[in-house]
Design a protein around this motif. Structure first.
Motif, PDB file in Angstrom:
ATOM      1  N   GLN A 272      -7.049   1.958   5.181  1.00 15.52           N
ATOM      2  CA  GLN A 272      -7.336   1.116   4.015  1.00 15.52           C
ATOM      3  C   GLN A 272      -6.863   1.770   2.713  1.00 15.52           C
ATOM      4  OE1 GLN A 272      -8.368  -2.114   3.982  1.00 15.52           O
ATOM      5  NE2 GLN A 272      -7.975  -1.854   6.166  1.00 15.52           N
ATOM      6  N   ARG A 273      -7.004   3.093   2.632  1.00 16.15           N
ATOM      7  CA  ARG A 273      -6.507   3.798   1.434  1.00 16.15           C
ATOM      8  C   ARG A 273      -4.978   3.681   1.341  1.00 16.15           C
ATOM      9  NH1 ARG A 273     -10.607   7.329   3.039  1.00 16.15           N
ATOM     10  NH2 ARG A 273      -9.136   8.761   4.037  1.00 16.15           N
ATOM     11  N   VAL A 274      -4.316   3.795   2.479  1.00 16.05           N
ATOM     12  CA  VAL A 274      -2.858   3.643   2.508  1.00 16.05           C
ATOM     13  C   VAL A 274      -2.475   2.249   2.013  1.00 16.05           C
ATOM     14  CG1 VAL A 274      -0.858   3.418   4.055  1.00 16.05           C
ATOM     15  CG2 VAL A 274      -2.418   5.362   4.301  1.00 16.05           C
ATOM     16  N   LEU A 275      -3.181   1.234   2.504  1.00 15.53           N
ATOM     17  CA  LEU A 275      -2.856  -0.136   2.089  1.00 15.53           C
ATOM     18  C   LEU A 275      -3.142  -0.368   0.611  1.00 15.53           C
ATOM     19  CD1 LEU A 275      -3.999  -2.185   5.195  1.00 15.53           C
ATOM     20  CD2 LEU A 275      -1.671  -1.664   4.442  1.00 15.53           C
ATOM     21  N   ARG A 276      -4.182   0.239   0.085  1.00 14.51           N
ATOM     22  CA  ARG A 276      -4.448   0.106  -1.356  1.00 14.51           C
ATOM     23  C   ARG A 276      -3.309   0.703  -2.159  1.00 14.51           C
ATOM     24  NH1 ARG A 276      -3.736  -1.174  -5.370  1.00 14.51           N
ATOM     25  NH2 ARG A 276      -4.862  -0.746  -7.267  1.00 14.51           N
ATOM     26  N   LYS A 277      -2.845   1.875  -1.735  1.00 16.51           N
ATOM     27  CA  LYS A 277      -1.712   2.526  -2.407  1.00 16.51           C
ATOM     28  C   LYS A 277      -0.445   1.685  -2.263  1.00 16.51           C
ATOM     29  CE  LYS A 277       0.966   5.950  -3.967  1.00 16.51           C
ATOM     30  NZ  LYS A 277       2.179   5.225  -4.277  1.00 16.51           N
ATOM     31  N   ALA A 278      -0.323   0.979  -1.151  1.00 19.34           N
ATOM     32  CA  ALA A 278       0.876   0.166  -0.904  1.00 19.34           C
ATOM     33  C   ALA A 278       1.037  -0.947  -1.927  1.00 19.34           C
ATOM     34  CB  ALA A 278       0.841  -0.405   0.503  1.00 19.34           C
ATOM     35  N   HIS A 279      -0.050  -1.420  -2.533  1.00 21.60           N
ATOM     36  CA  HIS A 279       0.055  -2.483  -3.540  1.00 21.60           C
ATOM     37  C   HIS A 279       1.017  -2.073  -4.656  1.00 21.60           C
ATOM     38  CE1 HIS A 279      -2.936  -5.506  -2.358  1.00 21.60           C
ATOM     39  NE2 HIS A 279      -3.545  -4.488  -1.773  1.00 21.60           N
ATOM     40  N   ASP A 280       0.876  -0.865  -5.155  1.00 20.27           N
ATOM     41  CA  ASP A 280       1.748  -0.402  -6.237  1.00 20.27           C
ATOM     42  C   ASP A 280       3.195  -0.272  -5.760  1.00 20.27           C
ATOM     43  OD1 ASP A 280      -0.528  -0.244  -7.818  1.00 20.27           O
ATOM     44  OD2 ASP A 280      -0.854   1.874  -7.335  1.00 20.27           O
ATOM     45  N   ASP A 281       3.377   0.228  -4.531  1.00 17.61           N
ATOM     46  CA  ASP A 281       4.726   0.381  -3.979  1.00 17.61           C
ATOM     47  C   ASP A 281       5.384  -0.970  -3.738  1.00 17.61           C
ATOM     48  OD1 ASP A 281       4.487   3.167  -4.009  1.00 17.61           O
ATOM     49  OD2 ASP A 281       3.593   3.191  -2.004  1.00 17.61           O
ATOM     50  N   VAL A 282       4.604  -1.933  -3.264  1.00 19.99           N
ATOM     51  CA  VAL A 282       5.136  -3.279  -3.038  1.00 19.99           C
ATOM     52  C   VAL A 282       5.559  -3.899  -4.365  1.00 19.99           C
ATOM     53  CG1 VAL A 282       4.475  -5.648  -2.397  1.00 19.99           C
ATOM     54  CG2 VAL A 282       3.983  -3.729  -0.844  1.00 19.99           C
ATOM     55  N   ALA A 283       4.739  -3.769  -5.388  1.00 21.56           N
ATOM     56  CA  ALA A 283       5.099  -4.307  -6.710  1.00 21.56           C
ATOM     57  C   ALA A 283       6.384  -3.676  -7.225  1.00 21.56           C
ATOM     58  CB  ALA A 283       3.954  -4.084  -7.697  1.00 21.56           C
ATOM     59  N   ALA A 284       6.539  -2.372  -7.035  1.00 20.96           N
ATOM     60  CA  ALA A 284       7.768  -1.688  -7.472  1.00 20.96           C
ATOM     61  C   ALA A 284       8.967  -2.173  -6.668  1.00 20.96           C
ATOM     62  CB  ALA A 284       7.597  -0.176  -7.321  1.00 20.96           C
ATOM     63  N   ALA A 285       8.779  -2.396  -5.383  1.00 21.06           N
ATOM     64  CA  ALA A 285       9.887  -2.866  -4.543  1.00 21.06           C
ATOM     65  C   ALA A 285      10.311  -4.279  -4.934  1.00 21.06           C
ATOM     66  CB  ALA A 285       9.486  -2.817  -3.076  1.00 21.06           C
ATOM     67  N   VAL A 286       9.348  -5.146  -5.218  1.00 22.35           N
ATOM     68  CA  VAL A 286       9.672  -6.508  -5.647  1.00 22.35           C
ATOM     69  C   VAL A 286      10.462  -6.468  -6.945  1.00 22.35           C
ATOM     70  CG1 VAL A 286       8.678  -8.687  -6.487  1.00 22.35           C
ATOM     71  CG2 VAL A 286       7.765  -7.594  -4.424  1.00 22.35           C
ATOM     72  N   GLU A 287      10.075  -5.598  -7.853  1.00 20.35           N
ATOM     73  CA  GLU A 287      10.809  -5.444  -9.122  1.00 20.35           C
ATOM     74  C   GLU A 287      12.231  -4.957  -8.854  1.00 20.35           C
ATOM     75  OE1 GLU A 287      11.933  -5.417 -13.011  1.00 20.35           O
ATOM     76  OE2 GLU A 287      10.157  -6.342 -12.149  1.00 20.35           O
ATOM     77  N   ARG A 288      12.365  -4.004  -7.957  1.00 16.69           N
ATOM     78  CA  ARG A 288      13.699  -3.466  -7.648  1.00 16.69           C
ATOM     79  C   ARG A 288      14.593  -4.531  -7.016  1.00 16.69           C
ATOM     80  NH1 ARG A 288      16.198   1.533  -4.339  1.00 16.69           N
ATOM     81  NH2 ARG A 288      18.263   0.798  -4.766  1.00 16.69           N
ATOM     82  N   VAL A 289      14.040  -5.320  -6.119  1.00 16.45           N
ATOM     83  CA  VAL A 289      14.809  -6.366  -5.446  1.00 16.45           C
ATOM     84  C   VAL A 289      15.406  -7.332  -6.466  1.00 16.45           C
ATOM     85  CG1 VAL A 289      14.570  -8.409  -3.952  1.00 16.45           C
ATOM     86  CG2 VAL A 289      13.644  -6.204  -3.224  1.00 16.45           C
ATOM     87  N   ALA A 290      14.679  -7.578  -7.535  1.00 19.20           N
ATOM     88  CA  ALA A 290      15.158  -8.504  -8.567  1.00 19.20           C
ATOM     89  C   ALA A 290      16.477  -8.046  -9.187  1.00 19.20           C
ATOM     90  CB  ALA A 290      14.094  -8.674  -9.649  1.00 19.20           C
ATOM     91  N   HIS A 291      16.789  -6.764  -9.072  1.00 17.07           N
ATOM     92  CA  HIS A 291      18.004  -6.229  -9.690  1.00 17.07           C
ATOM     93  C   HIS A 291      19.121  -5.949  -8.690  1.00 17.07           C
ATOM     94  CE1 HIS A 291      15.760  -5.986 -13.377  1.00 17.07           C
ATOM     95  NE2 HIS A 291      14.829  -5.274 -12.778  1.00 17.07           N
TER      96      HIS A 291
END
Length: 140
Positions: free
Chosen positions: A91-110
């Motif tokens: 669960q801690r890993v998945l909580r941390k993944a939220h920030d990584d997922v948001a960063a990846a979505v931002e990167r994909v946009a470029h």
């Protein structure tokens, strides 16, 4: 992609299209499912997910975030069973993944079309080796 990964992706994609067409029927889903079942499209799981999301009118960034988080969840579930990682740590890993997922979505946009299909050769080599091992913990 290794054969094992390709086959798993197309099986999961077809299953997702079948479920999607039943739960969220639309002309887009029916058309794509027909293309897949007749062999005119491969129907890999990420593409099936995209067609389902598009047919539901889910905005691109939300669809990407949902897909990436679902992938992180699946990998974490495997780690909880295989390492063993433990439920709380998972669960801690998945909580941390939220920030990584948001960063990846931002990167994909470029990214540009030239970035499409970029792979990690070391991962693919490991997957090919895994495919030929005598004993495996999980079958894809």
């Amino acid at each position: 992609m290794p054969r094992q990964v390709r086959e798993a992706s197309t099986k999961m994609g077809l299953r997702l299209l079948e479920i999607g067409a039943e739960v969220f029927p639309s002309a887009e889903l029916e058309l794509y499912r027909d293309l897949v079942t007749t062999g005119r499209a491969a129907g890999h799981q990420p593409l099936a997910f995209a067609v389902v999301a598009r047919s539901l009118g889910v905005p691109l960034q939300e669809a990407l975030a949902a897909y990436l988080f679902a992938t992180a969840t699946s990998l974490t579930q495997n780690a909880v069973r295989a390492i063993p990682l433990g439920q709380n740590a998972g669960q801690r890993v998945l909580r941390k993944a939220h920030d990584d997922v948001a960063a990846a979505v931002e990167r994909v946009a470029h990214l540009t079309p030239d970035d499409f299909g970029a792979v990690i050769p070391g991962l693919e080599i490991s997957q090919m080796r895994h495919e030929r091992q005598r004993a495996r913990m999980f079958m894809s």
